[in-house]
Each structure stands twice: as structure tokens, then as C-alpha cells.
Design a protein around this motif. Structure first.
Motif, PDB file in Angstrom:
ATOM      1  N   PRO A  32       0.784  -1.164   0.099  1.00 33.78           N
ATOM      2  CA  PRO A  32      -0.093  -0.012   0.108  1.00 33.78           C
ATOM      3  C   PRO A  32       0.719   1.151  -0.038  1.00 33.78           C
ATOM      4  O   PRO A  32       1.759   1.340   0.595  1.00 33.78           O
ATOM      5  CB  PRO A  32      -0.763  -0.226   1.404  1.00 33.78           C
ATOM      6  CG  PRO A  32      -0.025  -0.970   2.393  1.00 33.78           C
ATOM      7  CD  PRO A  32       0.632  -1.757   1.100  1.00 33.78           C
ATOM      8  N   GLN A  52      -9.998  10.352   3.287  1.00 32.01           N
ATOM      9  CA  GLN A  52     -10.558   9.170   3.434  1.00 32.01           C
ATOM     10  C   GLN A  52     -11.803   9.014   2.564  1.00 32.01           C
ATOM     11  O   GLN A  52     -12.570   9.782   2.343  1.00 32.01           O
ATOM     12  CB  GLN A  52     -11.058   9.290   4.764  1.00 32.01           C
ATOM     13  CG  GLN A  52     -11.532   8.049   5.594  1.00 32.01           C
ATOM     14  CD  GLN A  52     -10.363   6.706   5.680  1.00 32.01           C
ATOM     15  OE1 GLN A  52      -9.389   7.142   6.024  1.00 32.01           O
ATOM     16  NE2 GLN A  52     -10.892   5.620   5.291  1.00 32.01           N
ATOM     17  N   LYS A  55     -13.680   3.108   2.629  1.00 31.70           N
ATOM     18  CA  LYS A  55     -13.027   2.459   3.681  1.00 31.70           C
ATOM     19  C   LYS A  55     -11.538   2.642   3.347  1.00 31.70           C
ATOM     20  O   LYS A  55     -10.608   2.196   3.829  1.00 31.70           O
ATOM     21  CB  LYS A  55     -13.317   0.841   3.344  1.00 31.70           C
ATOM     22  CG  LYS A  55     -14.646   0.439   4.152  1.00 31.70           C
ATOM     23  CD  LYS A  55     -14.816  -0.956   3.782  1.00 31.70           C
ATOM     24  CE  LYS A  55     -16.385  -1.359   4.430  1.00 31.70           C
ATOM     25  NZ  LYS A  55     -16.583  -2.756   4.265  1.00 31.70           N
ATOM     26  N   GLU A  56     -11.110   3.335   2.255  1.00 31.76           N
ATOM     27  CA  GLU A  56      -9.911   3.498   1.588  1.00 31.76           C
ATOM     28  C   GLU A  56      -9.282   4.687   2.160  1.00 31.76           C
ATOM     29  O   GLU A  56      -9.900   5.972   2.098  1.00 31.76           O
ATOM     30  CB  GLU A  56      -9.609   3.540   0.225  1.00 31.76           C
ATOM     31  CG  GLU A  56     -10.374   1.917  -0.319  1.00 31.76           C
ATOM     32  CD  GLU A  56      -9.352   0.898   0.083  1.00 31.76           C
ATOM     33  OE1 GLU A  56      -8.104   1.131   0.407  1.00 31.76           O
ATOM     34  OE2 GLU A  56      -9.765  -0.269  -0.095  1.00 31.76           O
ATOM     35  N   THR A  57      -7.950   4.767   2.519  1.00 32.38           N
ATOM     36  CA  THR A  57      -7.344   6.208   2.549  1.00 32.38           C
ATOM     37  C   THR A  57      -6.336   6.458   1.734  1.00 32.38           C
ATOM     38  O   THR A  57      -5.388   5.648   1.291  1.00 32.38           O
ATOM     39  CB  THR A  57      -6.305   5.826   4.019  1.00 32.38           C
ATOM     40  OG1 THR A  57      -7.220   5.921   5.006  1.00 32.38           O
ATOM     41  CG2 THR A  57      -5.679   7.440   4.148  1.00 32.38           C
ATOM     42  N   TRP A 130     -13.785   2.874  -7.020  1.00 29.69           N
ATOM     43  CA  TRP A 130     -12.970   1.699  -6.630  1.00 29.69           C
ATOM     44  C   TRP A 130     -13.164   0.380  -7.246  1.00 29.69           C
ATOM     45  O   TRP A 130     -13.525  -0.478  -6.822  1.00 29.69           O
ATOM     46  CB  TRP A 130     -12.950   1.494  -4.913  1.00 29.69           C
ATOM     47  CG  TRP A 130     -12.551   2.620  -4.210  1.00 29.69           C
ATOM     48  CD1 TRP A 130     -13.230   3.488  -3.464  1.00 29.69           C
ATOM     49  CD2 TRP A 130     -11.249   2.969  -4.139  1.00 29.69           C
ATOM     50  NE1 TRP A 130     -12.448   4.506  -2.726  1.00 29.69           N
ATOM     51  CE2 TRP A 130     -11.186   4.178  -3.111  1.00 29.69           C
ATOM     52  CE3 TRP A 130      -9.923   2.525  -4.401  1.00 29.69           C
ATOM     53  CZ2 TRP A 130     -10.051   4.869  -2.769  1.00 29.69           C
ATOM     54  CZ3 TRP A 130      -8.887   3.152  -4.400  1.00 29.69           C
ATOM     55  CH2 TRP A 130      -8.749   4.324  -3.460  1.00 29.69           C
ATOM     56  N   GLY A 157      -9.494  -1.226  -4.514  1.00 25.07           N
ATOM     57  CA  GLY A 157      -8.755  -1.015  -3.353  1.00 25.07           C
ATOM     58  C   GLY A 157      -7.666  -0.313  -3.649  1.00 25.07           C
ATOM     59  O   GLY A 157      -7.380  -0.056  -5.082  1.00 25.07           O
ATOM     60  N   ILE A 158      -6.950   0.291  -2.702  1.00 27.18           N
ATOM     61  CA  ILE A 158      -5.820   1.141  -2.976  1.00 27.18           C
ATOM     62  C   ILE A 158      -4.612   0.596  -3.682  1.00 27.18           C
ATOM     63  O   ILE A 158      -3.861   1.185  -4.401  1.00 27.18           O
ATOM     64  CB  ILE A 158      -5.423   1.745  -1.669  1.00 27.18           C
ATOM     65  CG1 ILE A 158      -4.465   2.918  -1.550  1.00 27.18           C
ATOM     66  CG2 ILE A 158      -4.606   0.730  -0.716  1.00 27.18           C
ATOM     67  CD1 ILE A 158      -5.085   4.142  -2.277  1.00 27.18           C
ATOM     68  N   ARG A 159      -4.757  -0.769  -3.554  1.00 30.02           N
ATOM     69  CA  ARG A 159      -3.369  -1.362  -4.506  1.00 30.02           C
ATOM     70  C   ARG A 159      -4.123  -1.839  -5.799  1.00 30.02           C
ATOM     71  O   ARG A 159      -3.090  -2.248  -6.688  1.00 30.02           O
ATOM     72  CB  ARG A 159      -3.262  -2.715  -3.909  1.00 30.02           C
ATOM     73  CG  ARG A 159      -2.913  -2.427  -2.216  1.00 30.02           C
ATOM     74  CD  ARG A 159      -2.167  -3.961  -1.549  1.00 30.02           C
ATOM     75  NE  ARG A 159      -1.853  -3.625  -0.425  1.00 30.02           N
ATOM     76  CZ  ARG A 159      -1.147  -4.825   0.319  1.00 30.02           C
ATOM     77  NH1 ARG A 159      -0.977  -5.634  -0.304  1.00 30.02           N
ATOM     78  NH2 ARG A 159      -0.894  -4.617   1.692  1.00 30.02           N
ATOM     79  N   ALA A 164      -8.946   5.126  -7.953  1.00 28.38           N
ATOM     80  CA  ALA A 164     -10.368   5.316  -6.709  1.00 28.38           C
ATOM     81  C   ALA A 164     -11.360   5.375  -7.863  1.00 28.38           C
ATOM     82  O   ALA A 164     -12.707   5.141  -7.402  1.00 28.38           O
ATOM     83  CB  ALA A 164     -10.021   6.691  -6.124  1.00 28.38           C
ATOM     84  N   ASN A 184      -2.349   4.382  -8.262  1.00 29.42           N
ATOM     85  CA  ASN A 184      -1.744   4.435  -7.031  1.00 29.42           C
ATOM     86  C   ASN A 184      -0.157   4.580  -6.930  1.00 29.42           C
ATOM     87  O   ASN A 184       0.618   4.400  -5.988  1.00 29.42           O
ATOM     88  CB  ASN A 184      -2.018   2.946  -6.143  1.00 29.42           C
ATOM     89  CG  ASN A 184      -1.893   1.741  -7.155  1.00 29.42           C
ATOM     90  OD1 ASN A 184      -0.731   1.918  -8.093  1.00 29.42           O
ATOM     91  ND2 ASN A 184      -2.367   0.713  -6.944  1.00 29.42           N
TER      92      ASN A 184
END
Length: 231
Positions: A32, A52, A55-57, A130, A157-159, A164, A184
Motif C-alpha cells: 500500500p 478518507q 474504507k480506503e485512505t 474503486w 482498493g488502494i492497491r 479510486a 496508486n
């Protein structure tokens, strides 16, 4: 917007991901991203501060390490396309959202060979938050060591390489497999990267996604049109 996985929660994972993100876009992060506090111009710190998002930062972007041209900004832009049109110049590595009074919001982008394969007009037929992603069979065949383990797909997700948000371009009701999406890997903005379509900073794709509704027109310029319009 309701994510695809909420619309069809009972689909098997591979089927769901195929619906959500099959494309030639790629670039995965094994870890991440590190959360950073933006540095540089204080006026830009809020624009690229950590977010934020559900659920992802989303990590902050250190603006001091960016080429100033790639920072989101309003520019003078002369074009015959109406306000609300997205103009992608993959050769100059900019994306323009046409505005009123000869202006446009300009975003720096990263682009690769897959981002050069389409030119002309298309419509945003789908928008995803996402989004999931599945490598194509050609990608797996070309690089089985890298993409083989991801054959079943990667959840949003972030990965995820689509970041996003993702805007899906269709032409005549058919998926072009061309995407405008987040990333990312902020260091790839303004560069020609190993794979992918058109990528923006996650902060910028969220901003763009808010500004353009489903059905918006997208114009992707060819090399002969590159660099024209901005004054």
C-alpha cells in the motif's frame, strides 16, 4: 454512484470482476502507498492532502516533487467542443475538461501504448468507484509471471491499478476497453509508463468524476492534433 459489487453481490468473484474492470489497463502495487503530508505550495496542500474515501485512505501527494504543469489547474483553451467535453491529449500527457469562456480544467496524466491505440470520440457509458480489475488473456500470455497470479482478478482498493475511480469509454454501444482511471503510483503522471490507459492522480480522477456525468463526450486526440488548443 452505487459500485457494481453492490448491484450484483451474488455473482462469483471472477464474473463480478469481469463486469467491473476487464481492460488492458495495468500496474499493480505490491505494498500500500505510504501516507505522506503534502509539501510545497501551501495553497495546493489541501488539494492533494490525504483523503478518507469510504474504507480506503488515499495518501497525500508531495506537490514539491511534481512538475508544476501536472498540478490540476484552469488554463486558457480554445476549442470547438462544448463545455463538459473531455479532451485527452495522450501525446502531450494532458487531459482537458472544457469549461465556459475559453477555459479548461487541465489534469496531468500518465499514458502507455494501450493509451495510444484509440483516438476519436466516445461516450462515458459507465462510472465506477474503486473498480475491480482483471488482466486480459493477452496480458497473461505476454507476461505470465506477473499477471498469471492475478488471472482471477483484483478487487477494488488502494492497491488496484484502476485507482479510486474509472470512467469507461464506449463507442456505438461497444466497450472500447479504453479507460480513464486513477493510479496508486503518482510518480507515473506526466510519463510514458509500462502499461495502462489514461491515468490520473487519485485526487484528480475523483475531482473529474464529480464534474462529468454519465454520457459525457470524450475526444481522444491523435498525434497530428496534439498540443493544439491551449493558449
Amino acid at each position: 454512484m452505487t459500485p457494481a459489487r453492490v448491484i450484483a453481490p451474488r455473482l462469483p468473484l471472477i464474473a463480478l470482476l469481469l463486469v467491473m474492470g476487464l481492460s488492458a489497463c495495468a500496474q499493480t502495487a505490491s505494498e500500500p502507498p505510504k501516507i505522506e503530508t503534502p509539501k510545497g505550495d501551501p495553497s495546493l496542500a489541501g488539494m492533494y492532502a490525504p483523503i478518507q474515501d469510504g474504507k480506503e485512505t488515499i495518501p497525500g501527494v508531495d506537490v514539491s516533487k511534481m512538475d508544476p504543469e501536472n498540478v490540476r489547474q484552469v488554463v486558457d483553451y480554445k476549442t470547438g467542443y462544448p463545455p463538459g467535453t473531455i479532451v485527452v491529449d495522450p501525446y502531450a500527457r494532458f487531459l482537458y475538461l472544457v469549461m465556459e469562456n475559453g477555459k479548461a480544467m487541465r489534469y496531468g496524466v500518465g499514458v502507455a501504448r494501450a493509451g495510444m491505440e484509440f483516438k476519436g470520440e466516445a461516450d462515458i457509458a459507465r462510472k465506477a468507484q474503486w473498480p475491480g480489475w482483471v488482466p486480459t488473456q493477452n496480458m497473461i500470455k505476454r507476461d505470465p509471471e506477473r499477471y498469471g497470479p492475478l488471472a482471477a482478478g483484483l478487487e477494488g482498493g488502494i492497491r488496484n491499478p484502476l485507482g479510486a475511480r474509472a470512467l469507461y469509454l464506449y463507442q456505438g454501444g461497444k466497450d472500447t476497453l479504453y479507460r480513464i482511471h486513477g493510479t496508486n503510483e503518482p510518480w507515473t503522471i506526466g510519463k510514458s509508463v509500462s502499461s495502462g490507459c489514461i491515468r490520473l492522480l487519485n485526487h484528480d480522477i475523483i475531482d473529474l468524476n464529480r464534474r462529468v456525468p454519465k454520457g459525457s463526450k470524450v475526444v481522444v486526440l491523435g498525434p497530428e492534433e496534439s498540443g493544439k488548443g491551449e493558449v
